[in-house]
Design a protein around this motif. Structure first.
Motif, PDB file in Angstrom:
ATOM      1  N   THR A  78     -37.097  23.648  14.863  1.00  0.00           N
ATOM      2  CA  THR A  78     -36.280  24.654  15.548  1.00  0.00           C
ATOM      3  C   THR A  78     -36.725  26.054  15.152  1.00  0.00           C
ATOM      4  OG1 THR A  78     -34.416  23.134  15.483  1.00  0.00           O
ATOM      5  CG2 THR A  78     -33.918  25.434  15.952  1.00  0.00           C
ATOM      6  N   TYR A  79     -36.968  26.214  13.867  1.00  0.00           N
ATOM      7  CA  TYR A  79     -37.457  27.503  13.395  1.00  0.00           C
ATOM      8  C   TYR A  79     -38.827  27.789  14.001  1.00  0.00           C
ATOM      9  CZ  TYR A  79     -39.819  30.742  10.282  1.00  0.00           C
ATOM     10  OH  TYR A  79     -40.551  31.789   9.803  1.00  0.00           O
ATOM     11  N   ALA A  80     -39.682  26.772  14.082  1.00  0.00           N
ATOM     12  CA  ALA A  80     -41.034  26.958  14.630  1.00  0.00           C
ATOM     13  C   ALA A  80     -40.970  27.470  16.067  1.00  0.00           C
ATOM     14  CB  ALA A  80     -41.801  25.641  14.573  1.00  0.00           C
ATOM     15  N   ARG A  81     -40.101  26.879  16.856  1.00  0.00           N
ATOM     16  CA  ARG A  81     -39.964  27.336  18.242  1.00  0.00           C
ATOM     17  C   ARG A  81     -39.472  28.778  18.274  1.00  0.00           C
ATOM     18  NH1 ARG A  81     -38.239  22.140  19.050  1.00  0.00           N
ATOM     19  NH2 ARG A  81     -36.055  22.677  18.692  1.00  0.00           N
ATOM     20  N   GLY A  82     -38.534  29.089  17.382  1.00  0.00           N
ATOM     21  CA  GLY A  82     -38.011  30.450  17.318  1.00  0.00           C
ATOM     22  C   GLY A  82     -39.092  31.445  16.977  1.00  0.00           C
ATOM     23  N   VAL A  83     -39.975  31.080  16.049  1.00  0.00           N
ATOM     24  CA  VAL A  83     -41.066  31.981  15.660  1.00  0.00           C
ATOM     25  C   VAL A  83     -41.983  32.220  16.864  1.00  0.00           C
ATOM     26  CG1 VAL A  83     -43.164  32.179  14.271  1.00  0.00           C
ATOM     27  CG2 VAL A  83     -41.023  31.428  13.207  1.00  0.00           C
ATOM     28  N   GLY A  84     -42.388  31.130  17.518  1.00  0.00           N
ATOM     29  CA  GLY A  84     -43.308  31.264  18.657  1.00  0.00           C
ATOM     30  C   GLY A  84     -42.718  32.142  19.756  1.00  0.00           C
ATOM     31  N   GLU A  85     -41.466  31.897  20.108  1.00  0.00           N
ATOM     32  CA  GLU A  85     -40.829  32.664  21.185  1.00  0.00           C
ATOM     33  C   GLU A  85     -40.637  34.123  20.779  1.00  0.00           C
ATOM     34  OE1 GLU A  85     -38.353  28.721  22.683  1.00  0.00           O
ATOM     35  OE2 GLU A  85     -37.257  30.474  21.905  1.00  0.00           O
ATOM     36  N   THR A  86     -40.334  34.340  19.520  1.00  0.00           N
ATOM     37  CA  THR A  86     -40.083  35.712  19.081  1.00  0.00           C
ATOM     38  C   THR A  86     -41.378  36.507  18.973  1.00  0.00           C
ATOM     39  OG1 THR A  86     -38.158  34.883  17.886  1.00  0.00           O
ATOM     40  CG2 THR A  86     -38.897  37.089  17.334  1.00  0.00           C
ATOM     41  N   VAL A  87     -42.453  35.870  18.530  1.00  0.00           N
ATOM     42  CA  VAL A  87     -43.757  36.550  18.527  1.00  0.00           C
ATOM     43  C   VAL A  87     -44.118  36.960  19.963  1.00  0.00           C
ATOM     44  CG1 VAL A  87     -46.235  36.187  18.210  1.00  0.00           C
ATOM     45  CG2 VAL A  87     -44.631  35.509  16.408  1.00  0.00           C
ATOM     46  N   ALA A  88     -43.853  36.085  20.915  1.00  0.00           N
ATOM     47  CA  ALA A  88     -44.147  36.416  22.320  1.00  0.00           C
ATOM     48  C   ALA A  88     -43.328  37.623  22.781  1.00  0.00           C
ATOM     49  CB  ALA A  88     -43.850  35.202  23.197  1.00  0.00           C
ATOM     50  N   ARG A  89     -42.070  37.677  22.365  1.00  0.00           N
ATOM     51  CA  ARG A  89     -41.232  38.837  22.739  1.00  0.00           C
ATOM     52  C   ARG A  89     -41.752  40.116  22.104  1.00  0.00           C
ATOM     53  NH1 ARG A  89     -35.158  38.101  24.012  1.00  0.00           N
ATOM     54  NH2 ARG A  89     -35.102  36.046  24.953  1.00  0.00           N
ATOM     55  N   LEU A  90     -42.175  40.006  20.866  1.00  0.00           N
ATOM     56  CA  LEU A  90     -42.719  41.175  20.183  1.00  0.00           C
ATOM     57  C   LEU A  90     -43.977  41.661  20.910  1.00  0.00           C
ATOM     58  CD1 LEU A  90     -42.809  43.141  17.756  1.00  0.00           C
ATOM     59  CD2 LEU A  90     -43.970  41.334  16.440  1.00  0.00           C
ATOM     60  N   ASP A  91     -44.826  40.722  21.256  1.00  0.00           N
ATOM     61  CA  ASP A  91     -46.061  41.103  21.962  1.00  0.00           C
ATOM     62  C   ASP A  91     -45.756  41.672  23.350  1.00  0.00           C
ATOM     63  OD1 ASP A  91     -47.852  40.573  19.945  1.00  0.00           O
ATOM     64  OD2 ASP A  91     -48.204  38.491  20.574  1.00  0.00           O
ATOM     65  N   ASP A  92     -44.750  41.121  24.012  1.00  0.00           N
ATOM     66  CA  ASP A  92     -44.374  41.661  25.331  1.00  0.00           C
ATOM     67  C   ASP A  92     -43.965  43.123  25.212  1.00  0.00           C
ATOM     68  OD1 ASP A  92     -44.870  39.264  26.508  1.00  0.00           O
ATOM     69  OD2 ASP A  92     -42.763  38.636  26.636  1.00  0.00           O
ATOM     70  N   TYR A  93     -43.210  43.410  24.184  1.00  0.00           N
ATOM     71  CA  TYR A  93     -42.770  44.802  23.979  1.00  0.00           C
ATOM     72  C   TYR A  93     -43.982  45.694  23.726  1.00  0.00           C
ATOM     73  CZ  TYR A  93     -40.517  48.919  21.979  1.00  0.00           C
ATOM     74  OH  TYR A  93     -40.120  50.196  21.729  1.00  0.00           O
ATOM     75  N   VAL A  94     -44.851  45.233  22.827  1.00  0.00           N
ATOM     76  CA  VAL A  94     -46.025  46.031  22.469  1.00  0.00           C
ATOM     77  C   VAL A  94     -46.915  46.250  23.698  1.00  0.00           C
ATOM     78  CG1 VAL A  94     -48.151  46.019  21.088  1.00  0.00           C
ATOM     79  CG2 VAL A  94     -45.975  45.360  20.050  1.00  0.00           C
ATOM     80  N   ALA A  95     -47.000  45.249  24.567  1.00  0.00           N
ATOM     81  CA  ALA A  95     -47.881  45.338  25.736  1.00  0.00           C
ATOM     82  C   ALA A  95     -47.478  46.467  26.689  1.00  0.00           C
ATOM     83  CB  ALA A  95     -47.867  43.999  26.474  1.00  0.00           C
TER      84      ALA A  95
END
Lengths: 555, 181
Positions: free
Chosen positions: B82-99
């Motif tokens: 569950t934590y692993a999925r949270g990390v993956g999804e949150t990294v994607a959100r962070l990258d979306d913001y940065v993009a």
């Protein structure tokens, strides 16, 4: 669907690892046994000790508990959930419709923070401090005109205190000049004082205050039951190593002796015979929606200071319209707790806090009451003042080197004293039924009606004075005080089925048997006549072992 | 200070990752892959992002951050899908913001730009919430995970004079000792 299959569907991982002591029955079968010798309601320390004692004597015992059997394998995860912010789930599952309650007194009572339902009961989240009451506690009215006398003396309970200390493998020392007489050393050596204790001891010595060790229900050395404490530092609310005593130890003993422990089986009411002299069955619900009747020769209520009186009140009948065992009208009355008083501050030196989660020094110098001007005070020197570095880091609004600087300022130089302050029994403080609200089984919820009186407030102020004098002697800049206006309960529910010799003035007799029903015993802190200011669990255990002796004699 | 494998084990212990005695094996083959799988639920990019964040939130004197974060995170996520999925999804959100502001992923930004992004997203003042807005999720899954790994371990807490922090089974000796000069 039959109940057996229904219970299977509700099986938990912890259930799967257990075997049943009863041939032909699975461990997660919650259907009743044939009429047994003893049915115990509640698998906390009181119920567990009585179950262990009576099953060892060869009696058939069934224990019913409203909560689940928590899996010891989850303890490290529970610790992590406790340490990290942002996890909204309560650690021991308290809350929701099952545990709904009201608190309508002047002083709000946070009941669900104060208890755990499940196998082990509130010892799952307790601190593990285990002191004997003082001789004066048992004769408070006679000695200083406060509260009431117990129907038993310290000497009556003394051998049971020793047995309770053995049961809990108490780590303690005989260096406390204020403690009542004892017959033998504690089973395990005391935990030595902390570094900050040494700072406090010096300041206290200047003020003429004597400090001493603290008896802990926590292994200072390995025993057959558990390893030695390894210093996780999260004793309250969870000990991952099992070095802190919890009642699952005696639940396991009882099961090994052949007792049945049935979890998630909240008792709805007790039924009595036509004469109204004996309880015949405990009616309990199971997760599959079924209701069952457990019959027994003797019944023991050991469900804590709130659920025990609530169950008696819920068990009203035509013969007992005000509730079972309540001909005195005192079931639920005289609810007491200990009040917390504290003072803390910061020093200009490091105090080495948060290495362990328990206390290693106290002072009982201000415990016995000189007269009726104040109640008892138990002073504590904390080893966990202020935040830990991780606490600061995870709530800080800085990162990197700035964060490190912020943590340096916030951690490491705190010092604090706590105290438990006695509250005398008052009839208006009570647990009653709130008929306007119901729990998940449609029963009225408990209503805790609680207020503080002027004498308790005055004693809290006196505790604060002593604490301030010590902190000032230590050279601390005092940064916080918990006094009479912002005090809170220590989560010790006492007094709601008080013990006594007069059936019109008490609920149970000195054998802890109800005056009204000959085969109904009430065990736990609800039978306390006064509460003193000592953490109550050792006295709960001593009284429970005494009750077990009386039960064994009757069976 | 240099973070070592022993620090990783201490951090994993504080994080409640079961019996750390078995973690050495996991550390040996703890490499992440390019995309998440059942066996490796965290990607190289996820780990690179955690390392990039750790370089911002850890003190500047700490070295060997990459190996510490990589080894800690790989074991941590394997223990908790569950934590692993949270990390993956949150990294994607962070990258979306940065993009929206840069051409690079967060992990490829300069250190000062990485710190600026955390401030712009109000991660510094966000309450950790696994189901919250992006800043709250980043605080929960990424930043606080890294801070917890460091400051709840004897290594990080030891910098402050707490060799046996809450959550670490460091014995019952250190509480008796005076300050270490």
């Amino acid at each position: 669907m039959n109940s057996q299959n229904g219970a299977d569907l509700d099986r938990t991982p912890a259930d799967s690892r257990r075997s049943s002591p009863e041939p032909g029955r699975t461990a997660f079968d919650r259907t009743p046994s044939d009429r047994v010798d003893v049915c115990i309601v509640g698998a906390g320390p009181s119920g567990a000790l009585i179950a262990a004692e009576l099953s060892a004597a060869g009696h058939d015992v069934v224990v019913l508990d409203a909560g689940p059997r928590f899996d010891p394998a989850d303890r490290e995860n529970e610790m992590e959930n406790h340490l990290r912010p942002g996890n909204p789930e309560p650690l021991w599952g308290m809350g929701g419709k099952r545990d709904a309650y009201s608190a309508t007194g002047d002083h709000h009572y946070p009941l669900n923070a104060a208890r755990v339902k499940g196998i082990g009961g509130s010892t799952l989240h307790w601190q593990g401090m285990v002191m004997r009451l003082h001789e004066q506690d048992f004769e408070l009215d006679s000695s200083v005109g406060l509260g009431a006398d117990w129907p038993i003396s310290y000497d009556d309970l003394r051998p049971y205190y020793a047995a309770a200390e053995e049961a809990f493998s108490v780590a303690g020392a005989s260096d406390n000049p204020f403690s009542p007489p004892r017959e033998q050393p504690h089973p395990l050596p005391a935990f030595p004082p902390s570094y900050s204790d040494s700072l406090f001891a010096e300041a206290c010595e200047s003020l003429g205050i004597t400090t001493h060790s603290v008896p802990n229900a926590r292994n200072s050395e390995a025993t057959d039951e558990a390893g030695a404490c390894v210093g996780y530092g999260t004793c309250k609310p969870v000990c991952p190593s099992g070095a802190k005593y919890d009642a699952t130890r005696h639940v396991n003993v009882a099961e090994a002796n052949g007792a049945r422990i049935v979890d998630r089986a909240p008792v709805q009411r007790l039924e009595h015979d036509a004469s109204g002299e004996r309880v015949t069955a405990a009616v309990y619900a199971t997760p599959d929606g079924e209701e069952h009747r457990q019959e027994a020769r003797e019944f023991v209520l050991a469900a804590g200071g709130v659920e025990t009186p609530r169950l008696l009140l819920l068990s009203e009948s035509e013969q007992y319209p005000d509730g079972l065992a309540n001909s005195s009208g005192l079931v639920g009355r005289y609810f007491m707790d200990h009040l917390f008083a504290g003072v803390g501050g910061q020093l200009d030196e490091r105090t080495r806090q948060k290495h362990v989660g328990f206390i290693t020094s106290e002072s009982h110098q201000f415990y016995d009451r000189p007269d009726d001007s104040r109640t008892a005070i138990k002073l504590e020197f904390l080893n966990y003042a202020g935040p830990a570095p991780a606490d600061v880091a995870m709530t800080a609004d800085s990162f990197g080197d700035d964060l490190l600087d912020d943590i340096w300022s916030a951690y490491g130089n705190h010092a604090a004293m706590g105290a438990l302050v006695e509250q005398l029994p008052r009839k208006e403080n009570r647990v009653r039924l709130d008929h306007s609200r119901t729990d998940d089984h449609g029963n009225p919820v408990p209503d805790v009606v609680w207020r503080l009186d002027d004498r308790t407030r005055a004693t809290i102020r006196r505790a604060n004075e002593i604490q301030r004098s010590v902190l000032e002697e230590l050279g601390a800049e005092i940064t916080w005080t918990v006094g009479p206006d912002d005090t809170g309960p220590a989560f010790h529910h006492m007094g709601t089925t008080r013990m006594g010799t007069d059936p019109s003035e008490s609920v149970v007799d000195s054998q802890l048997r109800t005056h009204d029903l000959a085969n109904l015993t009430v065990a736990g802190s609800s039978v306390f006549v006064t509460g003193g200011a000592m953490n109550p669990t050792l006295t709960i255990a001593a009284l429970s072992l005494k009750a077990a002796d009386h039960l064994a004699a009757r069976l | 200070m240099e973070l070592t494998r022993r620090d990783v084990l201490g951090a994993l212990s504080a994080a409640g990752v079961g019996s750390v005695s078995g973690c050495s094996d996991l550390l040996e083959d703890g490499a992440a892959g390019e995309s998440p799988t059942e066996d490796d639920p965290i990607t190289d990019h996820d780990v690179e992002t955690l390392v990039a964040l750790a370089e911002v939130v850890y003190p500047s004197g700490v070295t060997e951050i990459e190996s510490f974060v990589r080894e800690y995170s790989v074991v941590r996520v394997r223990e908790d899908p569950t934590y692993a999925r949270g990390v993956g999804e949150t990294v994607a959100r962070l990258d979306d913001y940065v993009a929206e502001w840069h051409d690079d992923a967060y992990a490829d930004l300069s250190a000062s730009a990485r710190a600026d992004v955390l401030e712009q997203m109000a991660v510094d003042t966000a309450d950790p919430d696994p189901d919250g807005v992006a800043g709250e999720r980043i605080r929960y899954y990424l930043v606080n995970e890294l801070l917890y790994a460091f400051y709840a371990s004897p290594t990080g807490a030891g910098l402050l004079g707490l060799e046996n922090p809450p959550g670490h089974p460091g014995g019952t000796t250190s509480y008796r000792e005076g300050p270490h000069e």
